[in-house]
Design a protein around this motif. Structure first.
Motif, short mmCIF file in Angstrom:
data_model
loop_
_atom_site.label_atom_id
_atom_site.label_comp_id
_atom_site.label_asym_id
_atom_site.label_seq_id
_atom_site.Cartn_x
_atom_site.Cartn_y
_atom_site.Cartn_z
N ALA A 218 0.82 -1.21 0.00
CA ALA A 218 0.00 0.00 0.00
C ALA A 218 0.86 1.26 0.00
O ALA A 218 0.55 2.24 -0.69
N VAL A 219 1.95 1.24 0.76
CA VAL A 219 2.86 2.39 0.78
C VAL A 219 3.50 2.59 -0.59
O VAL A 219 3.65 3.72 -1.06
N GLY A 220 3.90 1.50 -1.24
CA GLY A 220 4.51 1.60 -2.56
C GLY A 220 3.55 2.17 -3.59
O GLY A 220 3.95 3.00 -4.43
N LEU A 221 2.30 1.77 -3.54
CA LEU A 221 1.31 2.31 -4.48
C LEU A 221 1.06 3.78 -4.21
O LEU A 221 0.93 4.59 -5.14
N SER A 222 1.00 4.15 -2.94
CA SER A 222 0.87 5.56 -2.59
C SER A 222 2.07 6.36 -3.09
O SER A 222 1.92 7.49 -3.57
N PHE A 223 3.26 5.78 -3.00
CA PHE A 223 4.47 6.45 -3.47
C PHE A 223 4.36 6.77 -4.97
O PHE A 223 4.72 7.87 -5.41
N LEU A 224 3.86 5.82 -5.76
CA LEU A 224 3.72 6.05 -7.20
C LEU A 224 2.83 7.26 -7.48
O LEU A 224 3.16 8.12 -8.31
N LEU A 225 1.70 7.33 -6.78
CA LEU A 225 0.77 8.42 -7.05
C LEU A 225 1.29 9.75 -6.53
O LEU A 225 1.04 10.81 -7.13
N ILE A 226 2.02 9.74 -5.43
CA ILE A 226 2.59 10.99 -4.93
C ILE A 226 3.61 11.55 -5.92
O ILE A 226 3.68 12.76 -6.15
N VAL A 227 4.40 10.66 -6.52
CA VAL A 227 5.34 11.11 -7.56
C VAL A 227 4.58 11.78 -8.69
O VAL A 227 5.01 12.81 -9.23
N VAL A 228 3.44 11.22 -9.06
CA VAL A 228 2.63 11.81 -10.13
C VAL A 228 2.06 13.15 -9.69
O VAL A 228 2.14 14.15 -10.41
N PHE A 229 1.46 13.20 -8.50
CA PHE A 229 0.88 14.45 -8.01
C PHE A 229 1.92 15.57 -7.94
O PHE A 229 1.61 16.73 -8.21
N GLN A 230 3.14 15.22 -7.57
CA GLN A 230 4.18 16.23 -7.42
C GLN A 230 4.60 16.86 -8.75
O GLN A 230 5.26 17.90 -8.76
N GLN A 231 4.22 16.24 -9.86
CA GLN A 231 4.55 16.83 -11.15
C GLN A 231 3.80 18.14 -11.40
O GLN A 231 4.15 18.90 -12.29
N ALA A 232 2.77 18.39 -10.59
CA ALA A 232 2.09 19.68 -10.70
C ALA A 232 3.03 20.83 -10.36
O ALA A 232 2.91 21.94 -10.90
N ALA A 233 3.98 20.58 -9.46
CA ALA A 233 4.95 21.61 -9.09
C ALA A 233 6.30 21.40 -9.75
O ALA A 233 7.11 22.32 -9.79
N ALA A 234 6.56 20.19 -10.26
CA ALA A 234 7.89 19.88 -10.81
C ALA A 234 7.91 19.98 -12.34
O ALA A 234 8.70 20.74 -12.92
N GLY A 235 7.05 19.22 -13.01
CA GLY A 235 7.09 19.19 -14.46
C GLY A 235 6.17 20.16 -15.15
O GLY A 235 6.49 20.67 -16.24
N ARG A 236 5.03 20.45 -14.56
CA ARG A 236 4.05 21.31 -15.24
C ARG A 236 4.55 22.73 -15.48
O ARG A 236 4.30 23.29 -16.57
N PRO A 237 5.25 23.39 -14.53
CA PRO A 237 5.73 24.75 -14.84
C PRO A 237 6.63 24.80 -16.07
O PRO A 237 6.53 25.72 -16.88
N VAL A 238 7.52 23.80 -16.22
CA VAL A 238 8.41 23.77 -17.37
C VAL A 238 7.62 23.57 -18.65
O VAL A 238 7.85 24.23 -19.68
N ALA A 239 6.65 22.65 -18.61
CA ALA A 239 5.85 22.37 -19.80
C ALA A 239 5.02 23.59 -20.22
O ALA A 239 4.93 23.91 -21.41
N MET A 240 4.44 24.26 -19.26
CA MET A 240 3.63 25.44 -19.59
C MET A 240 4.49 26.57 -20.12
O MET A 240 4.07 27.33 -21.01
N ASP A 241 5.69 26.70 -19.60
CA ASP A 241 6.60 27.72 -20.10
C ASP A 241 7.00 27.41 -21.55
O ASP A 241 7.08 28.32 -22.38
N ARG A 242 7.24 26.14 -21.86
CA ARG A 242 7.60 25.78 -23.22
C ARG A 242 6.44 25.99 -24.19
O ARG A 242 6.66 26.22 -25.38
N ASP A 243 5.22 25.94 -23.69
CA ASP A 243 4.05 26.20 -24.53
C ASP A 243 3.75 27.68 -24.66
O ASP A 243 2.76 28.05 -25.32
#
Length: 434
Positions: A218-243
Motif C-alpha cells: 500500500a505504501v509503494g502504491l501511494s508512493f507512485l501516485l505521490i510522484v505523479v501528483f508532485q509533477q504539478a509543481a515539478a514538471g508542469r511549470p516547465v511544460a507550460m513555459d515551453r508552450d
C-alpha cells in the motif's frame, strides 16, 4: 457542512484546530529559496542545497517521530516537535553563516515534519473506523486552507522583511503547541487493552513494519501516485513555459487545484463514507494518471485547467481514503511507526519527483513525462485492485479506545469497594468496509 462535521469527538477538533493554526503560519518552506537568493544574496545552488537539507531532515524525522509516538506517547512527541520547530525556525531567520544556515535548515525541517505522522496517528486513535475517511477529509481540507492562505499572505508580510516570516511561523507553531498541551489528551493505547492484536508490546522498532507485506505494498502504491501528483509543481511549470503561457496564466491554473479542494473536499469526503475503498483508490489512480496524461494534449491555459480538474478529483478521493487504508493496516500499538514509514515514502517521493521530471523533460520532452504519469497511474490502479479487490478483504481491524472503554479500564483498575463494578455495554461500531 453540518453532516461533514457532525459526530466527531471533541479532541479531534482541538487537534484539527492546532493543525490549521500551524498551517496558517507555514511561510518558511515555500519562501526559503527566495529568501536565501533575494534577501541573503546566496547562489541558487546553495539555496537548492539548503532546501534539499530541509526536506532530508523531514524525511528522516518522519520515522523517528512515529517511533517516539509509540514509545513515549503521542502528546509528548507532538509537544516536543512543535516547541523544537518553533525555536529552530526562529533561529534560522537570524542565522547569517552558510554552515549555520544549512545545519539549522536541516534541523528545522526535521522538527517540523516529525509531528505529521503523529497527527495522523492521533486522529486514528480518536476517530472510530466508520468516520475516519471523513475525518481525514477534514484534515486534508484544513491543510490546504492553511497552506493556501499562508502562501497568499507571505508575499505581503515579506515586504516588511523576510525575518517576519520566520518569527510568525514560530509563533504559530507555539500557539498550536499550546492548544495541544491544554486540550489534547494522550491517546496511546495500552498494550494490555489491545484485545489480542498479536503485537509484541516490547517491540518498538521497525522490524514488524518492514515485514508487513500488504502494508508495504500500500505504501509503494501511494508512493507512485505521490510522484505523479508532485509533477504539478515539478514538471508542469516547465511544460507550460515551453508552450508559451504567461506567469499570470500559470498562476490561474495552479490556483484551480486549491479552489477545487476547498470547495469539494468536505462534501465529497462525506459521500465517500461507506463506499468500497479498493474501488475508490482504483478510480483515484485512473483519474490521477489520466489527468496528468491530458497535459500532453494541452497547448493553452484552458486545456491545462481541464487536466487540473481531472487529477484534482483523483487527489480529493485518494488522500483521505489512502490515509484511512494505512490506518486500517496499522495495529493500535504500532500506529506511529506505520504512519512514520508512510510519511517517509511521501517525503521521498516529494524529493524524487523534481529530479525525475527534470531528467525526463531534458532527454525526452514533456509529452514523455505525461505519458509516464499515465502509466504510473494505471500501474497504481492495477496494484490497488490486486491488493484490495482481487482477494477477500484481509485488513486488520483495531479496537478503538472510546470513552466507554476508557471508563471500563479505570473501573477494572480501581473497582469501588462498596458496590460491585458495573461494566457498561460496549457500543457496536461498524467500519466502512462492513
Amino acid at each position: 457542512m453540518r453532516q461533514a462535521i457532525s459526530g466527531l469527538p471533541r479532541p479531534f477538533w482541538w487537534l484539527w484546530t492546532s493543525t490549521l493554526i500551524s498551517r496558517l503560519g507555514s511561510f518558511v518552506a515555500p519562501f526559503l529559496v527566495l529568501y536565501l537568493t533575494t534577501e541573503r544574496g546566496y547562489s541558487a545552488s546553495f539555496a537548492g542545497l539548503v532546501t534539499a537539507l530541509f526536506g532530508a531532515g523531514g524525511a528522516a524525522s518522519s520515522v523517528v517521530g512515529g517511533m517516539l509516538a509509540d514509545r513515549v506517547g503521542r502528546r509528548v512527541t507532538l509537544l516536543v516537535a512543535h516547541v523544537a520547530a518553533a525555536g529552530l525556525t526562529a533561529a534560522l531567520g537570524f542565522a547569517d553563516q552558510p554552515l549555520l544556515i544549512a545545519v539549522l535548515a536541516c534541523a528545522a525541517g526535521a522538527a517540523s515534519s516529525a509531528s505529521r505522522p503523529v497527527v495522523q496517528t492521533v486522529m486514528a486513535d480518536l476517530v472510530p473506523p466508520a468516520d475516519r475517511v471523513r475525518a481525514f477529509s477534514l484534515y486534508y481540507w484544513a491543510v490546504n486552507i492553511g497552506f493556501g492562505l499562508a502562501a497568499a499572505s507571505a508575499g505581503f508580510i515579506s515586504s516588511y522583511g523576510y525575518r517576519w516570516l520566520f518569527l510568525i511561523e514560530a509563533a504559530a507553531t507555539l500557539l498550536a503547541a499550546l492548544v495541544i498541551a491544554t486540550r489534547l489528551p494522550e491517546t496511546m493505547t495500552d498494550p494490555a487493552d489491545t484485545g489480542g492484536e498479536g503485537v509484541d508490546e516490547k517491540s518498538t522498532g521497525l522490524r514488524m513494519v518492514l515485514r508487513d507485506r500488504p502494508f508495504l505494498a500500500a505504501v509503494g502504491l501511494s508512493f507512485l501516485l505521490i510522484v505523479v501528483f508532485q509533477q504539478a509543481a515539478a514538471g508542469r511549470p516547465v511544460a507550460m513555459d515551453r508552450d508559451g503561457l504567461t506567469a499570470a496564466q500559470y498562476g490561474l491554473v495552479i490556483s484551480l487545484n486549491g479552489i477545487l479542494i476547498v470547495a469539494l473536499q468536505l462534501p465529497l469526503g462525506r459521500r465517500l463514507e461507506g463506499l468500497n475503498p479498493g474501488r475508490l483508490l482504483v478510480l483515484a489512480s485512473l483519474l490521477c494518471g489520466g489527468g496528468f496524461g491530458l497535459n500532453a494534449f494541452a497547448g493553452g491555459a484552458a486545456a491545462y485547467a481541464i487536466a487540473v480538474v481531472v487529477w484534482t478529483l483523483g487527489e480529493i478521493v485518494h488522500s483521505p481514503v489512502n490515509m484511512g487504508l494505512i490506518t486500517r493496516f496499522s495495529p493500535s500499538t504500532a500506529r506511529g511507526r506505520y504512519q512514520g514509514i508512510h510519511a517517509l515514502s511521501w517525503a521521498t517521493a516529494t524529493m524524487a519527483a523534481p529530479l525525475c521530471a527534470g531528467i525526463v523533460i531534458d532527454r525526452f520532452g514533456p509529452d514523455t513525462l505525461w505519458a509516464t504519469c499515465t502509466v504510473l497511474g494505471v500501474c497504481a490502479a492495477i496494484g490497488y485492485w490486486a491488493l484490495l479487490l482481487r482477494k477477500p478483504d484481509r485488513h486488520r481491524h483495531t479496537p478503538h479506545p472510546t470513552s466507554a472503554t476508557v471508563g471500563l479500564r479505570r473501573a477494572r483498575r480501581h473497582p469501588p469497594r462498596s458496590t460491585p463494578p458495573h461494566t457498561p455495554p460496549t457500543p457496536r461500531t461498524t467500519s466502512s468496509e462492513e
